[in-house]
Scaffold this motif. Sequence first.
Motif, PDB file in Angstrom:
ATOM      1  N   THR A 182       0.734   5.529  -0.039  1.00  0.00           N
ATOM      2  CA  THR A 182      -0.097   6.729   0.058  1.00  0.00           C
ATOM      3  C   THR A 182       0.705   7.895  -0.477  1.00  0.00           C
ATOM      4  O   THR A 182       1.925   7.927  -0.362  1.00  0.00           O
ATOM      5  N   LEU A 215      -6.537  -2.036   7.507  1.00  0.00           N
ATOM      6  CA  LEU A 215      -5.596  -1.010   7.055  1.00  0.00           C
ATOM      7  C   LEU A 215      -6.142   0.330   7.503  1.00  0.00           C
ATOM      8  O   LEU A 215      -7.316   0.630   7.279  1.00  0.00           O
ATOM      9  N   SER A 216      -5.305   1.079   8.191  1.00  0.00           N
ATOM     10  CA  SER A 216      -5.761   2.418   8.554  1.00  0.00           C
ATOM     11  C   SER A 216      -4.922   3.429   7.798  1.00  0.00           C
ATOM     12  O   SER A 216      -3.711   3.265   7.666  1.00  0.00           O
ATOM     13  N   VAL A 217      -5.624   4.410   7.255  1.00  0.00           N
ATOM     14  CA  VAL A 217      -4.939   5.459   6.504  1.00  0.00           C
ATOM     15  C   VAL A 217      -5.324   6.787   7.133  1.00  0.00           C
ATOM     16  O   VAL A 217      -6.506   7.042   7.372  1.00  0.00           O
ATOM     17  N   PRO A 226      -3.550  11.851   2.097  1.00  0.00           N
ATOM     18  CA  PRO A 226      -3.161  10.871   3.115  1.00  0.00           C
ATOM     19  C   PRO A 226      -1.708  11.091   3.531  1.00  0.00           C
ATOM     20  O   PRO A 226      -0.852  11.349   2.701  1.00  0.00           O
ATOM     21  N   CYS A 253      -0.175   9.037   6.228  1.00  0.00           N
ATOM     22  CA  CYS A 253       0.442   7.856   6.795  1.00  0.00           C
ATOM     23  C   CYS A 253      -0.532   6.696   6.690  1.00  0.00           C
ATOM     24  O   CYS A 253      -1.727   6.888   6.463  1.00  0.00           O
ATOM     25  N   CYS A 254      -0.033   5.505   6.833  1.00  0.00           N
ATOM     26  CA  CYS A 254      -0.908   4.348   6.830  1.00  0.00           C
ATOM     27  C   CYS A 254      -0.291   3.265   7.694  1.00  0.00           C
ATOM     28  O   CYS A 254       0.900   3.308   8.010  1.00  0.00           O
ATOM     29  N   SER A 255      -1.118   2.300   8.099  1.00  0.00           N
ATOM     30  CA  SER A 255      -0.600   1.231   8.932  1.00  0.00           C
ATOM     31  C   SER A 255      -1.486   0.006   8.790  1.00  0.00           C
ATOM     32  O   SER A 255      -2.709   0.119   8.661  1.00  0.00           O
ATOM     33  N   VAL A 288       0.859  -1.187   0.000  1.00  0.00           N
ATOM     34  CA  VAL A 288       0.000   0.000   0.000  1.00  0.00           C
ATOM     35  C   VAL A 288       0.893   1.233   0.000  1.00  0.00           C
ATOM     36  O   VAL A 288       1.856   1.303   0.754  1.00  0.00           O
ATOM     37  N   VAL A 327      -8.859   9.557  10.458  1.00  0.00           N
ATOM     38  CA  VAL A 327      -8.270   8.242  10.309  1.00  0.00           C
ATOM     39  C   VAL A 327      -9.335   7.333   9.714  1.00  0.00           C
ATOM     40  O   VAL A 327     -10.448   7.248  10.241  1.00  0.00           O
ATOM     41  N   PHE A 384      -4.541   6.633  -2.048  1.00  0.00           N
ATOM     42  CA  PHE A 384      -3.646   5.550  -1.663  1.00  0.00           C
ATOM     43  C   PHE A 384      -3.901   4.402  -2.608  1.00  0.00           C
ATOM     44  O   PHE A 384      -5.015   4.221  -3.103  1.00  0.00           O
ATOM     45  N   TRP A 404      -9.912   0.537   6.780  1.00  0.00           N
ATOM     46  CA  TRP A 404     -10.365  -0.197   5.600  1.00  0.00           C
ATOM     47  C   TRP A 404     -10.137  -1.671   5.825  1.00  0.00           C
ATOM     48  O   TRP A 404      -9.257  -2.078   6.573  1.00  0.00           O
TER      49      TRP A 404
END
Lengths: 685, 831
Positions: free
Chosen positions: B464, B512-514, B500, B502-504, B462, B520, B470, B523
Amino acid sequence: MGEFKVHRVRFFDYMPTAIRAMAFNAHTERLALARMDGSVEIFNFTDHYFQEKVIPGKDSRSTESLCWVGGRLFSAGLNGEITEYDLENLRPKYSLEAYGGPIWTIISNTQGTQLAIGCEDGTVKLFEVLEEHIQFERNLDRQKGRIISLSWHPSGTHIAAGMMDMIRVFDVPTGHAVQRLLVDRGFGGSKSQETVVWSVAFLSDHTVVSGDSAGKVQVWDGHTGTLVKTHLVTKWDVLALSVSKDESSVVAGTSEGTVIQFQFIAPTLHQQQDKEWVRTRTFKNHTHDVRALAEIETAIVSGGMDTHLVVRPLLEKFDENTEMAEITLAGFDSVLLFFPQRNLVSCAKKAGLLLFQFPGQLELWRLGDSDGHDGRNTVNIVDSFQTKGSDHICCSALSSCGGWLAYSTVSCVRIYRLQTDNNNISITKVSKLPKALRSAHQLCFSSDSSKMFAASSQSSVLVIALTQSECKYVHTLKPKSGQQPIHLMTTSVDGKWLAAANSDCEIRVYNLQKLKLHCIVPVYGSCPSAMGIHPTTNNMTVVHADQQLFEYSIVEKQYTDWSRKLQKQGLHNVWLDRDTPVTHVTFNPKNPNQVVLHDMHMFCIIDQSLPLPDQKTQFYNQMTLRSLSEQERPSHLHAFKICKTFQDLLCVSLLDDQSLVVVERPLLAITSQLPAPVRQKKFAT
Amino acid sequence: MVVHAEIRMVHRGGSKINFREPVITHDSRFLLCAAGESVNVYSTSTEEYVHDLQGHTDLVTGVVLNPSNHLQVYSCSADGTVRLWDFTDAILIKTFIIGYPIYSIYVSEKHGGVVFLVVPMANYKSSELFQLVAVHLPHSGDQEVEARELSAVLCDVSHHPGAASFGREGEYIAAVKGLQLEVFFFKKQKSYRFSLKSGMKKGAKNAFTCVSCHPKEDCIATGHEDGKIRMWRNFNQKKEYTYSTLHWHHGAVNTLCFTPEGTNLLSGGIESVLVHWHYTQENQKDFLPRLGAAITHIAVSPDGSLFCTSHSDNKITIIQSCVKVSAVIQGLVKGDGVWTNLIIDPRSKALVLNGKPGHLQFYSLHHDKQLYNLDIVQQEYIHEEGLDQFEVVKAAFDARGDWLATVEERRKKGAELEINLKLWAYDELTQSFVLNTTVTAPHEDRITAMFFSPSPETTMLVTTSLDGHFKAWLLADHSDANAEGFWACDFVGGYHLLKPGCCSFSADGSLLSVGFQEVVTVWSPASWELLTTLSQPPGAIRDLCFGRLSCSKYLLGASTKNQLCCWNLLTCSLEWSTPMDVSLLQTDPLSENIAAFCSQSGSSDLFVFKPSEPRPLYSQKALCTGKVQHAVFAPRDQMLESCEERTQWLNRSQLYFLTQHMDLLTFSTKTEEDRLLASSKQLMVDDSVAVTPFYLLLGKHRGQQLEKQEALTNPMAERTQLPQGSIAIKELLHTPAHVLPSASFLCAMFVRSLLISSSSAREEKEHEEGEMEREKEEEDSEGEADPRLGESATWGHPEEFGAPALTKAQERELRKVRTFDHSWLSSLLDC
């Protein structure tokens, strides 16, 4: 400073010729310099490298080598003749055929009793130096191949001779060759070419140093004939060598335009044995071949194809008193001498004519209108006389009304009548000249063009009256003493005074009405480089080679108050540090306070009504003044107003209509006319 | 902080080894260089790290051989001490306390017992003025000696160690600073100064950069900014001093060094070419080009056979006889900056970050050694200032280390941004990464974050970007079995055109959090469904991370407006939030712990906490100056068993972080340091090869093998080792003389130990060499009447040894000697 209409003249195609040979007389500290056109110049090294004398060249004469014997100067050239110069009358004294073909080199022994020349036919000929003459003595063993360079051992017993592919050492008493030192050829393609030993130096410990066309500087043992050390310094030729007086240093000039110094140095500081020749500094002040070199005590003097003379100081003066040895290389700038330090341009102030002096011809130009272009009017006068003699012009003059033109070579003086109607100038030669007028070192017309003054031998001045029909000898102003030639002359506007300066730094003022000496200006230690008499006050402004400035009242026979004030306060250091002398002094007829001077890099208007600058004031203050407001400006003004807008100046003159004539000869234009230098790989090209 | 005294911040690995000039020992076997707070010893032949000399508490600023004992070195440090070491055994012999921070050290053979140090001028402690002082080192038996009698030699010198040099036989010292060269003669107590013009006229920069004196002649070579080298001679003259100029370098001359005999001069600079000038023929020079990076220091071994050059990319090259690079010691490359985060390669456990321009470096933290460089950009790098070059800005590994994703970008002024996304597959055969897919312009703007999904089923990437989207990238399954799969874009997501940052991924990859500025979004990667949005304005989300293991229900987010928020994903509500200016959040992959770096008033603080617990496990205020931008938890080889509550978080993994000044720092506990110290004492010395961990490993293994074989061939053998081959004798012979007891005491013992019976001696033979051979040899040994003959043979081949028999009593005595031997030696070693 005032506003002027400026005629910026850039069409004087003056081209100095390449320097061929050099000889330094350590006793009198004079440097003799020979150029390719056969002219010889004498520089006084005690007096700010002032160009004291110029002996004009001759078409057929080519000088290969120069040599001082005591105060006498000898030259030899490819025409096969040895020439001695008359330094008082600025002409060759006599020439002597050596009967050995072209002569490549001439040297004298340290005692000054003998001269040796190296000839094309392979002989080294010795000449005895007599009181007034030289006399052939004998030949040394004749060799195969030409003798290119010679060096006499300080004891006088041996001579080293550089030849093709080898160096010979001769024993002078017997005349036999005792050593034969073979010089290697170059590498690669030049293997088949003979190596020319362009220069040799014989040191007192019997070391022979040679510079050759393979780019090597080699050190030989003259006793055994063995090679001690080879320094490969260039891909091209090493053309010239010069040894310092104490023989601790040798400089070599190369075709690349570099001057490389070698020093005789011990590897460790405390024991002074096992010294060897180490390559040390490299100076790059030339773009072309360095043909002539002289290492004097404080400087290295070099000259070559790129026509300028470079004086490179070796070490700066430093204070003996300081405990720590503080050595600064701050003032390490080379002094570059480009232009002759005499007038090549004459300006007719009333008529707006310019006369340019070339070695073999004169050019007359008329200045154009303010907006239009300068109309060119070339008058090629000398061409028609080429058949009569190949002597070069030594001086020329144009009367301020533009009606008269005169020039002189070493053998004759010619006067012409110029007549201008509309745009045509007609020239008629004045056929009958007085017998006394044989040759002149300096020519000058009075301001009303009724008289002409010619500086002749022994500091005498001939006064010639000019009328429409004829020239008549009037009088000879002859000083009681004085041998040196006059190099500067100026007259006052009212026609009453004539000032003449000679190389002995004497300035004599003559009263022209009484035709007798009026006074002698107190002799100052430095040679006057320019002078002028003020049109209204008859004060004479004199600038010397050391940049000192004096104003002398002719009427009162004393220095003026302004001059005393200036001397008391001292000139600004920036002014004194300039290295080209002032060559011209004129006055502003509209503003009697203003004196216009110029040297090669700037022109200056001195306003005597303004305060003098002290050491702390900013000397070049034109930009600062411009940025200041009207109210602040007067407090910052000082007497010296310098203009550097124009560079490489040959003449700055103020015409009667308040327009300024500036004759420039850009150095770039000179450089572009030189032949191409040797190809060198430059980094990042 | 007294409370956390057991946890210390240390430089471990990745320290600068090119900081100061390295030193090659007299026998050319070791290379010593200052590395952070210690002095590293490397083997010159195998380029391996041998050991280090630890003891300084601040940066080591100089290492020099003790001129009166070639087995000792002096080192100086900014902590104000000079220490004398035995470098073969890494023993600190003496500490001299000077009391001022020291910037460089010079010694000379002629000035015995005196070291010359560069310290700040006494009156201007904080300013940039330095002086060269001579310090007489007092003779004293104590370990720590105060040496505070400083006598100034030169004032106002440069603190750069290359800016001063001793001349022939230590008669004078030459120092350069700015535009001035100063030569001080010790005998006359007089100094000469030579100044150059600033020379800005022709663009020449005349300032001095370095100086070196000829060892046999009075000649000083100085390097200059404009690339010239000047050779000064006759410098004790006021007027007749002279110099010649050598010019090859086009940039500044960084360093100069004469070979010990003075026949050659070595110089180096930005061109990465070692120039080898012949002293007497200045226009002849040799070059050793393509050394990789700008040369910063040159050192020559005392016999002149080895040269070593330090380079700006933290590398030391060892060069044999000026023609061949024989070894390269590569440290952690610290280039212009680190744009990728610190990443741990799951396969090699190496730290991965920007290395050479356009490369990723794999750096083994355990061995403090660079493993390899991976060329990402694959373009020629042009060494010139002002050029815009491609730089690797992002890198990510998938969970197993099979895939590596990199992003490179080039930003030109006024031109469009060029971005490439590259995916690299790990090739088992070549043991390296092979380029699989290149995506040019994967996004329209700069990529802000890139992560692989940690779920084992799918390999998903992924990215962003600031273009408001993203993208998820998947390895496309290819129907053709022969062709390799390639990566393609699977999904493009966005949220209200927000950018966006950051993502994790959650630990199992199911979420998946963006972070879209203040919002925030969470997904589901399986269906690409927006599950929920969480928001805690004001302040854009700067960093996001999911909790792990027992805390996996928490999602943590750091916002720009000094907020650290923790959301419970089960309730989709804010669990807690605290005002903190968190610049970086980092989760430990092996535990629940999360490290948060906060920047506060110019320095950084660290908090280690569990999301479920309100109290931090560990906190450290004022960690270092500046913002910490990069940190990583590196898993440990061996778990630590610390029961201390405060140090427990360091049991499974170690936290490394990069400070603003590119220092790699980590935390170490007391137990760990003890263990390290213990392991370093197990070193043994052998004649032929410098001892390296590799050698020790191999040697131990081989020793065990030999023992086994011997046990097989001689089951009845009482002893397996001969006295001559024993460690005891060897150590006795190789222990430095100054730590041994008196010779008379040793001599008797040593002679007694040589009296050995042949019965106790057993040959070590291969299996296939049968009994026949043995009998024959026994006969041979019986024939040797003189025991000394046998003894002399043992020096060369201890295995093939035969000696006359000893009685039982003698043997017992001997054994006693040996045990005694061991005890004192081991006690010595332990102290």
